[in-house]
Design a protein around this motif. Structure first.
Motif, PDB file in Angstrom:
ATOM      1  N   GLU A  58       0.828  -1.205   0.000  1.00  0.00           N
ATOM      2  CA  GLU A  58       0.000   0.000   0.000  1.00  0.00           C
ATOM      3  C   GLU A  58       0.867   1.262   0.000  1.00  0.00           C
ATOM      4  O   GLU A  58       0.552   2.248  -0.673  1.00  0.00           O
ATOM      5  N   MET A  59       1.981   1.221   0.743  1.00  0.00           N
ATOM      6  CA  MET A  59       2.902   2.350   0.748  1.00  0.00           C
ATOM      7  C   MET A  59       3.536   2.526  -0.629  1.00  0.00           C
ATOM      8  O   MET A  59       3.693   3.650  -1.118  1.00  0.00           O
ATOM      9  N   GLU A  60       3.919   1.413  -1.248  1.00  0.00           N
ATOM     10  CA  GLU A  60       4.510   1.480  -2.589  1.00  0.00           C
ATOM     11  C   GLU A  60       3.523   2.075  -3.589  1.00  0.00           C
ATOM     12  O   GLU A  60       3.907   2.898  -4.435  1.00  0.00           O
ATOM     13  N   LYS A  61       2.272   1.675  -3.468  1.00  0.00           N
ATOM     14  CA  LYS A  61       1.252   2.202  -4.371  1.00  0.00           C
ATOM     15  C   LYS A  61       1.063   3.701  -4.166  1.00  0.00           C
ATOM     16  O   LYS A  61       0.901   4.468  -5.120  1.00  0.00           O
ATOM     17  N   SER A  62       1.105   4.143  -2.911  1.00  0.00           N
ATOM     18  CA  SER A  62       0.967   5.568  -2.611  1.00  0.00           C
ATOM     19  C   SER A  62       2.084   6.374  -3.259  1.00  0.00           C
ATOM     20  O   SER A  62       1.871   7.482  -3.753  1.00  0.00           O
ATOM     21  N   LEU A  63       3.287   5.808  -3.276  1.00  0.00           N
ATOM     22  CA  LEU A  63       4.439   6.511  -3.839  1.00  0.00           C
ATOM     23  C   LEU A  63       4.364   6.644  -5.357  1.00  0.00           C
ATOM     24  O   LEU A  63       5.090   7.441  -5.946  1.00  0.00           O
ATOM     25  N   GLU A  64       3.509   5.846  -5.994  1.00  0.00           N
ATOM     26  CA  GLU A  64       3.349   5.946  -7.448  1.00  0.00           C
ATOM     27  C   GLU A  64       2.645   7.241  -7.848  1.00  0.00           C
ATOM     28  O   GLU A  64       2.732   7.667  -8.991  1.00  0.00           O
ATOM     29  N   ASN A  65       1.955   7.856  -6.896  1.00  0.00           N
ATOM     30  CA  ASN A  65       1.269   9.126  -7.163  1.00  0.00           C
ATOM     31  C   ASN A  65       2.298  10.251  -7.151  1.00  0.00           C
ATOM     32  O   ASN A  65       2.891  10.540  -6.115  1.00  0.00           O
ATOM     33  N   PRO A  66       2.536  10.917  -8.301  1.00  0.00           N
ATOM     34  CA  PRO A  66       3.583  11.946  -8.354  1.00  0.00           C
ATOM     35  C   PRO A  66       3.274  13.186  -7.521  1.00  0.00           C
ATOM     36  O   PRO A  66       4.170  13.967  -7.217  1.00  0.00           O
ATOM     37  N   LYS A  71       6.770  13.083  -0.008  1.00  0.00           N
ATOM     38  CA  LYS A  71       7.195  11.845  -0.665  1.00  0.00           C
ATOM     39  C   LYS A  71       8.492  11.302  -0.076  1.00  0.00           C
ATOM     40  O   LYS A  71       8.636  10.095   0.106  1.00  0.00           O
ATOM     41  N   ARG A  72       9.431  12.189   0.228  1.00  0.00           N
ATOM     42  CA  ARG A  72      10.705  11.733   0.790  1.00  0.00           C
ATOM     43  C   ARG A  72      10.496  11.042   2.132  1.00  0.00           C
ATOM     44  O   ARG A  72      11.071   9.982   2.391  1.00  0.00           O
ATOM     45  N   GLU A  73       9.659  11.640   2.977  1.00  0.00           N
ATOM     46  CA  GLU A  73       9.406  11.058   4.297  1.00  0.00           C
ATOM     47  C   GLU A  73       8.757   9.679   4.164  1.00  0.00           C
ATOM     48  O   GLU A  73       9.105   8.745   4.889  1.00  0.00           O
ATOM     49  N   LEU A  74       7.817   9.557   3.228  1.00  0.00           N
ATOM     50  CA  LEU A  74       7.149   8.274   3.020  1.00  0.00           C
ATOM     51  C   LEU A  74       8.140   7.236   2.491  1.00  0.00           C
ATOM     52  O   LEU A  74       8.110   6.073   2.894  1.00  0.00           O
ATOM     53  N   GLN A  77      10.236   6.026   5.313  1.00  0.00           N
ATOM     54  CA  GLN A  77       9.453   5.113   6.142  1.00  0.00           C
ATOM     55  C   GLN A  77       9.341   3.745   5.462  1.00  0.00           C
ATOM     56  O   GLN A  77       9.436   2.707   6.112  1.00  0.00           O
ATOM     57  N   LEU A  78       9.176   3.762   4.137  1.00  0.00           N
ATOM     58  CA  LEU A  78       9.078   2.515   3.390  1.00  0.00           C
ATOM     59  C   LEU A  78      10.364   1.706   3.517  1.00  0.00           C
ATOM     60  O   LEU A  78      10.327   0.483   3.699  1.00  0.00           O
ATOM     61  N   VAL A  79      11.512   2.374   3.452  1.00  0.00           N
ATOM     62  CA  VAL A  79      12.800   1.697   3.631  1.00  0.00           C
ATOM     63  C   VAL A  79      12.851   1.021   5.001  1.00  0.00           C
ATOM     64  O   VAL A  79      13.299  -0.123   5.127  1.00  0.00           O
ATOM     65  N   GLU A  80      12.374   1.706   6.028  1.00  0.00           N
ATOM     66  CA  GLU A  80      12.355   1.118   7.366  1.00  0.00           C
ATOM     67  C   GLU A  80      11.472  -0.126   7.406  1.00  0.00           C
ATOM     68  O   GLU A  80      11.820  -1.122   8.051  1.00  0.00           O
ATOM     69  N   PHE A  81      10.355  -0.083   6.715  1.00  0.00           N
ATOM     70  CA  PHE A  81       9.454  -1.240   6.683  1.00  0.00           C
ATOM     71  C   PHE A  81      10.100  -2.404   5.928  1.00  0.00           C
ATOM     72  O   PHE A  81       9.977  -3.562   6.342  1.00  0.00           O
ATOM     73  N   TYR A  82      10.779  -2.107   4.807  1.00  0.00           N
ATOM     74  CA  TYR A  82      11.490  -3.162   4.085  1.00  0.00           C
ATOM     75  C   TYR A  82      12.484  -3.867   4.996  1.00  0.00           C
ATOM     76  O   TYR A  82      12.528  -5.103   5.066  1.00  0.00           O
ATOM     77  N   LEU A  83      13.287  -3.064   5.680  1.00  0.00           N
ATOM     78  CA  LEU A  83      14.344  -3.630   6.523  1.00  0.00           C
ATOM     79  C   LEU A  83      13.774  -4.363   7.727  1.00  0.00           C
ATOM     80  O   LEU A  83      14.306  -5.398   8.149  1.00  0.00           O
ATOM     81  N   VAL A  99      15.352  -6.329   1.208  1.00  0.00           N
ATOM     82  CA  VAL A  99      16.635  -5.649   1.385  1.00  0.00           C
ATOM     83  C   VAL A  99      17.073  -4.996   0.074  1.00  0.00           C
ATOM     84  O   VAL A  99      17.584  -3.871   0.061  1.00  0.00           O
ATOM     85  N   PHE A 100      16.838  -5.692  -1.044  1.00  0.00           N
ATOM     86  CA  PHE A 100      17.199  -5.134  -2.349  1.00  0.00           C
ATOM     87  C   PHE A 100      16.404  -3.858  -2.626  1.00  0.00           C
ATOM     88  O   PHE A 100      16.958  -2.854  -3.092  1.00  0.00           O
ATOM     89  N   LYS A 101      15.121  -3.885  -2.327  1.00  0.00           N
ATOM     90  CA  LYS A 101      14.295  -2.694  -2.523  1.00  0.00           C
ATOM     91  C   LYS A 101      14.756  -1.551  -1.614  1.00  0.00           C
ATOM     92  O   LYS A 101      14.721  -0.390  -2.007  1.00  0.00           O
ATOM     93  N   ALA A 102      15.170  -1.894  -0.401  1.00  0.00           N
ATOM     94  CA  ALA A 102      15.687  -0.864   0.507  1.00  0.00           C
ATOM     95  C   ALA A 102      16.926  -0.210  -0.099  1.00  0.00           C
ATOM     96  O   ALA A 102      17.120   1.010  -0.001  1.00  0.00           O
ATOM     97  N   GLY A 103      17.761  -1.016  -0.749  1.00  0.00           N
ATOM     98  CA  GLY A 103      18.931  -0.474  -1.423  1.00  0.00           C
ATOM     99  C   GLY A 103      18.554   0.463  -2.549  1.00  0.00           C
ATOM    100  O   GLY A 103      19.101   1.575  -2.668  1.00  0.00           O
ATOM    101  N   ASN A 104      17.613   0.040  -3.383  1.00  0.00           N
ATOM    102  CA  ASN A 104      17.185   0.870  -4.512  1.00  0.00           C
ATOM    103  C   ASN A 104      16.580   2.192  -4.055  1.00  0.00           C
ATOM    104  O   ASN A 104      16.875   3.254  -4.614  1.00  0.00           O
ATOM    105  N   GLN A 105      15.736   2.125  -3.037  1.00  0.00           N
ATOM    106  CA  GLN A 105      15.112   3.357  -2.541  1.00  0.00           C
ATOM    107  C   GLN A 105      16.141   4.266  -1.873  1.00  0.00           C
ATOM    108  O   GLN A 105      16.027   5.490  -1.938  1.00  0.00           O
TER     109      GLN A 105
END
Length: 198
Positions: A58-66, A71-74, A77-83, A99-105
């Protein structure tokens, strides 16, 4: 809101400390000022790997909205959830991908040291993960492109070539080694020279 993570066998408990302002003010006799007290309450939410994954999606989907605000704060937060997912469910098939997604973000956030740490974690602890070669290559790319640490970049590229000599990125790593420290103009001239000789 502050989130604490507690590991229990098959579920994660998120304890968020939330503050509520109680409207219990009363007028004073010296000017009608209102006094308010803060009450601290804890909200406990239990996540399984499935429900935590749903939250992440759901967080990833929210970030798709330009036009999304903060956006940076979200993203942070998403990186923290990944980890957290990878920390709490390390044997889950999705852990390496988190972990890979955390790296990309982290790269998107220009937090290159964090990205290097996440990709290195994959190299060390997720050795059967299909994107391990890409993680090693990306470490070299970050050292080369963003940190100008060409010695470390070469080490990562050579590690990829050694471990995965037949991988599609191994050839790219060889080319990257050949162009370490070169400017874009130098690289273009190098290609032109090679083309003329062939």
């Amino acid at each position: 809101m502050r989130i604490f993570f507690l590991d229990i066998t098959k579920a994660v408990v998120f304890v968020g400390a939330m503050f509520f302002v109680a409207g219990c003010g009363s007028e004073s006799t010296n000017g009608g000022e209102e006094n308010s007290d803060s009450e601290k309450a804890e909200e406990v939410i239990t996540y399984t790997p499935e429900t935590l994954l749903k939250e992440i999606q759901e967080m990833e989907k929210s970030l798709e909205n330009p036009t999304i605000p903060q956006k940076r704060e979200l993203t942070e937060q998403l990186v923290e959830f990944y980890l957290s997912y990878a920390d709490l469910f390390p044997k889950n098939p999705m852990a390496g991908d988190m972990v890979f997604k955390a790296g990309n973000q982290s790269v998107n956030l220009e937090k290159f040291d964090d990205a290097l740490a996440h990709y290195d974690r994959i190299d060390k602890y997720f050795q059967t993960y299909q994107k391990r070669p890409e993680s090693i290559y990306l470490q070299g790319f970050i050292y080369d492109t963003y940190k100008d640490e060409f010695g470390k970049a070469k080490e990562k590229y050579e590690r990829l070539i050694l471990l995965y000599p037949n991988h599609v990125l191994a050839e790219q790593a060889k080319q990257s080694i050949a162009h370490l420290g070169m400017s874009d103009e130098d690289i273009i001239r190098s290609f032109e020279k090679n083309s003329a000789n062939n």
